[in-house]
Scaffold this motif. Structure first.
Motif, PDB file in Angstrom:
ATOM      1  N   UNK A   7     106.672 -17.054  89.320  1.00 54.27           N
ATOM      2  CA  UNK A   7     105.430 -16.502  89.851  1.00 54.27           C
ATOM      3  C   UNK A   7     105.636 -15.150  90.518  1.00 54.27           C
ATOM      4  N   UNK A   8     106.774 -14.953  91.134  1.00 56.04           N
ATOM      5  CA  UNK A   8     107.039 -13.685  91.840  1.00 56.04           C
ATOM      6  C   UNK A   8     107.407 -12.543  90.892  1.00 56.04           C
ATOM      7  N   UNK A   9     107.732 -12.879  89.632  1.00 60.44           N
ATOM      8  CA  UNK A   9     108.156 -11.876  88.662  1.00 60.44           C
ATOM      9  C   UNK A   9     107.136 -11.677  87.536  1.00 60.44           C
ATOM     10  N   UNK A  10     106.053 -12.463  87.526  1.00 62.31           N
ATOM     11  CA  UNK A  10     105.124 -12.475  86.397  1.00 62.31           C
ATOM     12  C   UNK A  10     103.912 -11.574  86.585  1.00 62.31           C
ATOM     13  N   UNK A  11     103.427 -11.114  85.452  1.00 64.74           N
ATOM     14  CA  UNK A  11     102.124 -10.463  85.323  1.00 64.74           C
ATOM     15  C   UNK A  11     101.450 -11.164  84.146  1.00 64.74           C
ATOM     16  N   UNK A  12     100.201 -11.569  84.304  1.00 67.07           N
ATOM     17  CA  UNK A  12      99.455 -12.171  83.201  1.00 67.07           C
ATOM     18  C   UNK A  12      98.685 -11.067  82.494  1.00 67.07           C
ATOM     19  N   UNK A  13      98.885 -10.936  81.185  1.00 66.32           N
ATOM     20  CA  UNK A  13      98.179  -9.961  80.366  1.00 66.32           C
ATOM     21  C   UNK A  13      97.316 -10.713  79.366  1.00 66.32           C
ATOM     22  N   UNK A  14      95.998 -10.540  79.488  1.00 63.70           N
ATOM     23  CA  UNK A  14      95.053 -11.207  78.585  1.00 63.70           C
ATOM     24  C   UNK A  14      94.482 -10.136  77.653  1.00 63.70           C
ATOM     25  N   UNK A  15      94.839 -10.258  76.380  1.00 61.88           N
ATOM     26  CA  UNK A  15      94.518  -9.246  75.381  1.00 61.88           C
ATOM     27  C   UNK A  15      93.205  -9.571  74.659  1.00 61.88           C
ATOM     28  N   UNK A  16      92.211  -8.745  74.849  1.00 61.72           N
ATOM     29  CA  UNK A  16      91.004  -8.649  74.031  1.00 61.72           C
ATOM     30  C   UNK A  16      90.192  -9.934  73.773  1.00 61.72           C
ATOM     31  N   UNK A  17      89.894 -10.734  74.788  1.00 64.31           N
ATOM     32  CA  UNK A  17      88.989 -11.877  74.545  1.00 64.31           C
ATOM     33  C   UNK A  17      87.534 -11.389  74.616  1.00 64.31           C
ATOM     34  N   UNK A  18      87.135 -10.612  73.626  1.00 59.36           N
ATOM     35  CA  UNK A  18      85.879  -9.876  73.689  1.00 59.36           C
ATOM     36  C   UNK A  18      84.691 -10.632  73.115  1.00 59.36           C
ATOM     37  N   UNK A  19      83.540 -10.341  73.675  1.00 54.99           N
ATOM     38  CA  UNK A  19      82.309 -11.058  73.346  1.00 54.99           C
ATOM     39  C   UNK A  19      82.007 -11.076  71.857  1.00 54.99           C
ATOM     40  N   UNK A  20      82.188  -9.968  71.168  1.00 56.07           N
ATOM     41  CA  UNK A  20      81.853  -9.927  69.739  1.00 56.07           C
ATOM     42  C   UNK A  20      82.984 -10.429  68.851  1.00 56.07           C
ATOM     43  N   UNK A  21      84.192 -10.522  69.394  1.00 54.76           N
ATOM     44  CA  UNK A  21      85.341 -10.987  68.621  1.00 54.76           C
ATOM     45  C   UNK A  21      85.485 -12.509  68.706  1.00 54.76           C
ATOM     46  N   UNK A  22      85.267 -13.058  69.874  1.00 63.24           N
ATOM     47  CA  UNK A  22      85.519 -14.484  70.125  1.00 63.24           C
ATOM     48  C   UNK A  22      84.801 -15.418  69.151  1.00 63.24           C
ATOM     49  N   UNK A  23      83.536 -15.168  68.784  1.00 62.13           N
ATOM     50  CA  UNK A  23      82.887 -16.110  67.864  1.00 62.13           C
ATOM     51  C   UNK A  23      83.588 -16.276  66.519  1.00 62.13           C
ATOM     52  N   UNK A  24      84.394 -15.301  66.113  1.00 57.08           N
ATOM     53  CA  UNK A  24      85.078 -15.404  64.825  1.00 57.08           C
ATOM     54  C   UNK A  24      86.490 -15.990  64.936  1.00 57.08           C
ATOM     55  N   UNK A  25      86.934 -16.294  66.151  1.00 56.87           N
ATOM     56  CA  UNK A  25      88.286 -16.809  66.370  1.00 56.87           C
ATOM     57  C   UNK A  25      88.324 -18.314  66.125  1.00 56.87           C
ATOM     58  N   UNK A  26      89.296 -18.746  65.338  1.00 56.08           N
ATOM     59  CA  UNK A  26      89.495 -20.179  65.090  1.00 56.08           C
ATOM     60  C   UNK A  26      89.807 -20.884  66.409  1.00 56.08           C
ATOM     61  N   UNK A  27      89.099 -21.959  66.696  1.00 60.33           N
ATOM     62  CA  UNK A  27      89.307 -22.749  67.910  1.00 60.33           C
ATOM     63  C   UNK A  27      89.150 -21.904  69.178  1.00 60.33           C
ATOM     64  N   UNK A  28      88.152 -21.016  69.152  1.00 67.08           N
ATOM     65  CA  UNK A  28      87.935 -20.064  70.242  1.00 67.08           C
ATOM     66  C   UNK A  28      87.725 -20.746  71.594  1.00 67.08           C
ATOM     67  N   UNK A  29      87.026 -21.863  71.613  1.00 69.50           N
ATOM     68  CA  UNK A  29      86.773 -22.559  72.877  1.00 69.50           C
ATOM     69  C   UNK A  29      88.065 -22.952  73.575  1.00 69.50           C
ATOM     70  N   UNK A  30      89.019 -23.454  72.811  1.00 69.63           N
ATOM     71  CA  UNK A  30      90.305 -23.863  73.394  1.00 69.63           C
ATOM     72  C   UNK A  30      91.089 -22.647  73.871  1.00 69.63           C
TER      73      UNK A  30
END
Length: 179
Positions: A7-30
């Protein structure tokens, strides 16, 4: 350096969970659920959370719930976020390991992971918190990232490694998000 997520060494990077992209992602809800679990745990543990948005004028902003959990969000046009002028400058000093989640696994996530690895950063790629339109693209990206040096982990691995103990003051609160 520990093989465990620290935890002291980590950075969380969340790449592009975008509104128009997410509906086309397989198993997007999970994928969104696991990204949210990671971001909530990171915020509770004072781990910086950075989001990226690929061409937000075209793909829209990140999903509001996740965008609200980010300390900063970088708009980008390069698929590899490391190629953008602002990403590396936004990474807090004293933290080396990037825990990476998001979409699409075989494009922006993979190219960003490769950029981070090439810059000498350790990467923990959260395999159950990345998505793509087609599962074969996700699977190929995960295999390639691992071959290139990314450590494949799951959401629960990351969270429980960040906590290290059931005696951690945040354990009970975070456990509710995991269940």
């Amino acid at each position: 350096m520990s093989a465990l997520c620290d935890a002291k060494d980590s950075i969380l990077l969340i790449v592009d969970p975008q509104q128009r992209l997410i509906p086309s992602i397989h198993d997007a809800g999970a994928v969104l659920h696991r990204c949210t679990q990671l971001a909530n745990a990171a915020r509770e543990l004072a781990i910086p959370v950075i989001g990226t948005e690929q061409n937000p004028a075209g793909l829209g902003p990140n999903v509001a719930e996740l965008r609200a959990l980010c300390d900063a969000t970088l708009s980008k046009f390069h698929f590899n976020a490391v190629a953008e002028p602002g990403l590396m400058a936004q990474l807090p000093p004293g933290r080396a390991t990037l825990v990476v989640a998001g979409c699409e696994a075989h494009v922006c996530v993979l190219q960003t992971v490769i950029g981070l690895l090439e810059s000498g950063r350790p990467v923990k790629l959260v395999l159950d918190a990345v998505g793509a339109r087609h599962p074969h693209n996700r699977d190929a990206a995960l295999a390639r990232a691992q071959r290139l040096g990314a450590d494949l982990v799951t959401t629960e691995m990351v969270i429980f490694e960040w906590l290290r103990s059931s005696q951690h003051p945040a354990f009970k609160k975070i456990l509710r998000w995991v269940r």
